[in-house]
Design an enzyme around this catalytic site. Structure first.
Site, PDB file in Angstrom:
ATOM      1  N   CYS A   1       0.851  -1.184   0.000  1.00 50.82           N
ATOM      2  CA  CYS A   1       0.000   0.000   0.000  1.00 50.82           C
ATOM      3  C   CYS A   1       0.896   1.247   0.000  1.00 50.82           C
ATOM      4  O   CYS A   1       2.117   1.160   0.155  1.00 50.82           O
ATOM      5  CB  CYS A   1      -0.893  -0.010   1.233  1.00 50.82           C
ATOM      6  SG  CYS A   1       0.075  -0.013   2.753  1.00 50.82           S
TER       7      CYS A   1
ATOM      8  N   HIS B   1       2.803   2.119  11.511  1.00 51.64           N
ATOM      9  CA  HIS B   1       1.782   2.151  12.571  1.00 51.64           C
ATOM     10  C   HIS B   1       1.883   3.382  13.454  1.00 51.64           C
ATOM     11  O   HIS B   1       0.938   3.702  14.172  1.00 51.64           O
ATOM     12  CB  HIS B   1       1.983   0.972  13.533  1.00 51.64           C
ATOM     13  CG  HIS B   1       1.804  -0.367  12.938  1.00 51.64           C
ATOM     14  ND1 HIS B   1       0.773  -0.677  12.100  1.00 51.64           N
ATOM     15  CD2 HIS B   1       2.505  -1.521  13.113  1.00 51.64           C
ATOM     16  CE1 HIS B   1       0.866  -1.957  11.773  1.00 51.64           C
ATOM     17  NE2 HIS B   1       1.909  -2.484  12.353  1.00 51.64           N
TER      18      HIS B   1
ATOM     19  N   CYS C   1       2.474   6.238   8.590  1.00 51.83           N
ATOM     20  CA  CYS C   1       1.650   6.473   7.393  1.00 51.83           C
ATOM     21  C   CYS C   1       0.810   7.741   7.585  1.00 51.83           C
ATOM     22  O   CYS C   1       0.222   7.939   8.652  1.00 51.83           O
ATOM     23  CB  CYS C   1       0.725   5.274   7.174  1.00 51.83           C
ATOM     24  SG  CYS C   1      -0.372   5.531   5.766  1.00 51.83           S
TER      25      CYS C   1
ATOM     26  N   HIS D   1      -2.666  -3.155  20.053  1.00 49.19           N
ATOM     27  CA  HIS D   1      -2.018  -3.062  18.740  1.00 49.19           C
ATOM     28  C   HIS D   1      -1.178  -1.773  18.698  1.00 49.19           C
ATOM     29  O   HIS D   1      -1.633  -0.731  19.198  1.00 49.19           O
ATOM     30  CB  HIS D   1      -3.083  -3.041  17.638  1.00 49.19           C
ATOM     31  CG  HIS D   1      -2.502  -3.106  16.260  1.00 49.19           C
ATOM     32  ND1 HIS D   1      -1.906  -2.016  15.660  1.00 49.19           N
ATOM     33  CD2 HIS D   1      -2.409  -4.115  15.372  1.00 49.19           C
ATOM     34  CE1 HIS D   1      -1.483  -2.370  14.458  1.00 49.19           C
ATOM     35  NE2 HIS D   1      -1.777  -3.635  14.261  1.00 49.19           N
TER      36      HIS D   1
ATOM     37  N   GLU E   1      -0.600   0.434  16.484  1.00 45.89           N
ATOM     38  CA  GLU E   1      -1.274   1.625  15.917  1.00 45.89           C
ATOM     39  C   GLU E   1      -2.239   2.223  16.943  1.00 45.89           C
ATOM     40  O   GLU E   1      -2.302   3.456  17.117  1.00 45.89           O
ATOM     41  CB  GLU E   1      -2.034   1.261  14.635  1.00 45.89           C
ATOM     42  CG  GLU E   1      -2.729   2.482  14.040  1.00 45.89           C
ATOM     43  CD  GLU E   1      -3.668   2.175  12.885  1.00 45.89           C
ATOM     44  OE1 GLU E   1      -3.376   1.265  12.084  1.00 45.89           O
ATOM     45  OE2 GLU E   1      -4.710   2.860  12.788  1.00 45.89           O
TER      46      GLU E   1
ATOM     47  N   THR F   1      -7.093   2.150  11.431  1.00 46.31           N
ATOM     48  CA  THR F   1      -7.216   2.192   9.961  1.00 46.31           C
ATOM     49  C   THR F   1      -7.622   0.866   9.329  1.00 46.31           C
ATOM     50  O   THR F   1      -8.231   0.851   8.266  1.00 46.31           O
ATOM     51  CB  THR F   1      -5.880   2.631   9.318  1.00 46.31           C
ATOM     52  OG1 THR F   1      -4.847   1.759   9.785  1.00 46.31           O
ATOM     53  CG2 THR F   1      -5.544   4.067   9.654  1.00 46.31           C
TER      54      THR F   1
HETATM   55  S1  SF4 Z   1      -3.082   3.125   6.827  1.00 49.56           S
HETATM   56 FE1  SF4 Z   1      -1.962   1.199   6.831  1.00 49.56          FE
HETATM   57  S2  SF4 Z   1      -2.904   0.000   5.165  1.00 49.56           S
HETATM   58 FE2  SF4 Z   1      -3.505   2.149   4.847  1.00 49.56          FE
HETATM   59  S3  SF4 Z   1      -1.971   3.002   3.429  1.00 49.56           S
HETATM   60 FE3  SF4 Z   1      -1.292   3.420   5.530  1.00 49.56          FE
HETATM   61  S4  SF4 Z   1       0.070   1.726   6.046  1.00 49.56           S
HETATM   62 FE4  SF4 Z   1      -1.150   1.076   4.279  1.00 49.56          FE
END
Ligand code: SF4
Length: 282
Positions: A13, A74, A96, A124, A126, A162
């Site tokens: 991703c 995360h 991200c 988790h 994240e 997410t």
């Molecule tokens: S939130 Fe997680 S799954 Fe979505 S783009 Fe970012 S890393 Fe990838």
């Protein structure tokens, strides 16, 4: 001749591609040792490629005395970044941007006077990062049952990990709504996971052999393999193209390939090339 098709959405991703670019660039350019805080992604081949480039895995900032630390997709609680900077370490934040969006939404809701509910998996990384960004008082729930023990304020804000599903979010929201007078919901679900799952299911429905590429320790890749196996008996989860076996393709006419969100596109290409080579020699 059999055909080989790749799912419409497959492989790394946006967040993972971005984190990998940052990590390999750091391996090339940074002064001193480079470490990731935990494995950068759930893909042992990539983690060993990074190690070969000089990027090792540490569990905590406490284990690092100099050089660079990379924060993975995360994210982490803000105190970890503060601690790294206080030690004089160079910090590369590969959180991200979609995860950052959850942090911002959580802070905004708390600043607006909401009790914050995070829909997600307790513990988790994240979710821990979201709780850290929100400050004291935020609560994690995964299902409506988790809400029964919680005293809700009259004004509640909701964000969501997410990778959760839309139905998990709506179940929790439906259970909160009758108990509060004001409810603010920010849907922070990332579509990357559900897009890959939908595309894998569509492809598997039309195939007599499915190959799923990605870490055996990657939950999202294992879920793709499960979705494919429910539709195609001849489904195989591999980490590396070397694991492909000729027998899987002996009677197959329609071969599908998909890959988890932590699988680089180069691994998909290598797998397709190997399958083609097997088909040509059989
Ligand atoms: S939130 Fe997680 S799954 Fe979505 S783009 Fe970012 S890393 Fe990838």
């Amino acid at each position: 001749m059999a055909t080989v098709r790749v799912a419409a959405y497959a492989g790394a991703c946006y967040g993972v591609e971005r984190a990998l670019e940052k990590a390999f660039a750091a391996a090339r350019d940074a002064q001193g040792p480079v470490h990731t805080l935990g494995p950068l992604i759930h893909n042992p081949l990539v983690v060993s490629d990074l190690e070969a480039s000089g990027v090792d895995v540490v569990e905590s900032v406490d284990d690092v005395s100099d050089g660079t630390v990379i924060v993975r997709t995360h994210g982490v609680v803000p105190q970890v970044i503060d601690a790294a900077r206080a030690k004089g370490l160079n910090v590369i934040d590969a959180t991200c941007p979609y995860v950052k969006k959850v942090h911002h939404a959580a802070r905004r809701l708390v600043a607006d006077g909401c009790q914050l509910i995070v829909v997600g998996e307790a513990g988790h990384p994240e979710v821990e990062g979201i709780l850290g960004a929100a400050g004291e008082g935020a609560v994690v729930v995964q299902t409506p049952a988790d809400l029964t023990q919680i005293d809700l304020a009259q004004k509640v804000g909701v964000v969501v990990q997410t990778t959760q599903t839309a139905s998990a979010l709506s179940d929790v929201v439906a259970a909160i709504a009758p108990r509060v007078s004001e409810l603010h919901v920010v849907n922070t679900i990332c579509e990357a996971t559900s897009e890959r799952q939908r595309a894998a299911a569509e492809l598997a429905d039309t195939c007599d052999c499915m190959v799923v590429v990605g870490g055996k320790n990657s939950a999202n890749t294992r879920r793709l393999a499960q979705i494919c196996a429910e539709r195609c008996d001849n489904t195989h989860h591999i980490e590396d193209a070397d694991e492909l076996e000729d027998a899987w393709f002996a009677t197959s006419q329609n071969i599908g390939v998909t890959a988890g969100a932590s699988t680089p596109s180069s691994h998909i290409h290598r797998t397709c090339e190997r399958i083609q080579a097997i088909l040509e020699r059989s």
